[in-house]
Design a protein around this motif. Structure first.
Motif, PDB file in Angstrom:
ATOM      1  N   LEU A 106       0.798  -1.070  -0.026  1.00 10.56           N
ATOM      2  CA  LEU A 106      -0.126   0.030  -0.005  1.00 10.56           C
ATOM      3  C   LEU A 106       0.885   1.170   0.021  1.00 10.56           C
ATOM      4  O   LEU A 106       1.928   1.606   0.766  1.00 10.56           O
ATOM      5  N   VAL A 108       0.377   5.533  -0.178  1.00 11.36           N
ATOM      6  CA  VAL A 108      -0.422   6.583  -0.390  1.00 11.36           C
ATOM      7  C   VAL A 108       0.271   7.850  -0.686  1.00 11.36           C
ATOM      8  O   VAL A 108       1.385   7.984  -0.588  1.00 11.36           O
ATOM      9  N   ALA A 125      -4.628   6.179  -2.859  1.00 15.36           N
ATOM     10  CA  ALA A 125      -4.207   5.038  -2.351  1.00 15.36           C
ATOM     11  C   ALA A 125      -3.922   4.006  -3.251  1.00 15.36           C
ATOM     12  O   ALA A 125      -4.983   3.751  -3.966  1.00 15.36           O
ATOM     13  N   LEU A 148     -12.256   2.964   1.137  1.00 14.45           N
ATOM     14  CA  LEU A 148     -11.228   4.128   1.601  1.00 14.45           C
ATOM     15  C   LEU A 148     -12.000   4.999   2.496  1.00 14.45           C
ATOM     16  O   LEU A 148     -12.800   5.883   1.741  1.00 14.45           O
ATOM     17  N   ARG A 186      -5.683   2.103  -8.114  1.00 10.81           N
ATOM     18  CA  ARG A 186      -5.687   3.177  -7.397  1.00 10.81           C
ATOM     19  C   ARG A 186      -7.061   3.634  -6.880  1.00 10.81           C
ATOM     20  O   ARG A 186      -8.081   3.499  -7.797  1.00 10.81           O
ATOM     21  N   LEU A 216      -8.123   2.209   5.105  1.00 10.97           N
ATOM     22  CA  LEU A 216      -8.442   1.453   4.004  1.00 10.97           C
ATOM     23  C   LEU A 216      -8.938   0.106   4.621  1.00 10.97           C
ATOM     24  O   LEU A 216      -7.995  -0.641   5.377  1.00 10.97           O
ATOM     25  N   VAL A 234      -4.365   5.221   7.537  1.00 16.29           N
ATOM     26  CA  VAL A 234      -3.509   6.112   6.467  1.00 16.29           C
ATOM     27  C   VAL A 234      -3.685   7.545   6.712  1.00 16.29           C
ATOM     28  O   VAL A 234      -4.344   7.809   7.683  1.00 16.29           O
ATOM     29  N   TRP A 236      -2.381  11.708   5.405  1.00 16.90           N
ATOM     30  CA  TRP A 236      -1.519  12.681   4.569  1.00 16.90           C
ATOM     31  C   TRP A 236      -1.549  14.029   5.444  1.00 16.90           C
ATOM     32  O   TRP A 236      -2.468  14.100   6.263  1.00 16.90           O
TER      33      TRP A 236
END
Length: 255
Positions: A106, A108, A125, A148, A186, A216, A234, A236
């Motif tokens: 995986l 990101v 992802a 997701l 994706r 996820l 996950v 960001w």
């Protein structure tokens, strides 16, 4: 890549030098090109008369418009990297990070590490599966479909996640047909940075960093066994900066 503006050459040079822009900025002070592409902002008046509605055209080597990207609201616009990510997914990722996950690889990614009010960026992802492994796609019954889930954030607007097309897999042992993902795929999710005065004022002079978190969910199977459903965190990081409102010197401004 090039940008076209109703600003004159002097304004564009001033802006390019100050912002260290290294791609062509083309002056269209009479808005002839803006009108030819039918993107004139007819509501703009005064010093803004002649400006275009912001957006992007993707033109092939033969001069044919293949794609265009415009938003309904003037203040909202895709980031340039987001457009690249939609046209060429492998090129539009400014930040990537690997995430430990059982039974798959995986990664990101995000189109932009820095955004401004009104920008729409894309989070990605990417899942890589070995040749004998599949995960269930949305719509699968009796199994945990891939999902997701981004935690809602008061400061950002989350768009709907976009999944690739799945394939139908026949399971002869139980005589079922189920939608699955195989190989590499994706999942993309756009995030809109707001334009409200309250949000813009909250940025101050230095901006701020916003953490976007989620998970996820999926269930992987190989040719012999279906594994326990998994949920992998996950995350960001997005730095949001205030808009650049510094104008060109008065002697070259629009009159």
């Amino acid at each position: 890549m090039a940008a076209i503006s109703y600003d004159n050459e002097a304004i564009l040079k001033y802006f390019a030098d100050r912002r260290k822009i290294d791609f062509p900025l083309l002056a269209d002070p009479d808005s002839k090109i803006v009108r030819a592409y039918q993107v004139l902002n007819v509501e703009a008046t005064g010093q803004f008369k002649g400006m275009a509605r912001p957006g992007y055209f993707f033109i092939d080597p033969h001069g044919v418009i293949r794609e265009k990207f415009f938003e309904a609201k003037y203040r909202e616009r895709l980031s340039g990297n987001n457009v690249v990510a939609k046209l060429f997914p492998e090129l539009g990722e400014e930040v990537t990070n690997s995430v430990e996950a059982p039974h798959l690889q995986l990664t990101v990614a995000q189109s932009d590490r820095i955004a401004f009010p009104g920008n729409r960026i894309v989070l990605t992802a990417e899942v890589r599966l070995s040749s004998d492994v599949h995960v269930y796609a949305p719509g699968a019954r009796g199994y945990k479909p891939t999902n997701l889930l981004i935690t809602p954030i008061r400061e950002l607007q989350l768009k709907s996640a976009v999944y690739p097309r799945s394939k139908i897999l026949y399971l002869p042992a139980i005589k079922e047909r189920v939608p699955v993902f195989e190989g590499t795929f994706r999942i993309r999710q756009d995030v809109q940075v707001p334009t409200s005065a309250d949000f813009s004022n909250s940025l101050g002079a230095d901006g701020k960093t916003i953490t976007i978190a989620g998970e996820l969910e999926y269930q992987a199977c190989d040719s012999k066994i279906c594994f326990t459903p998994a949920s992998v965190p996950v995350q960001w990081q997005l730095q949001v900066l205030p808009l650049d409102r510094q104008r060109a010197p008065e002697d070259i401004q629009h009159k």
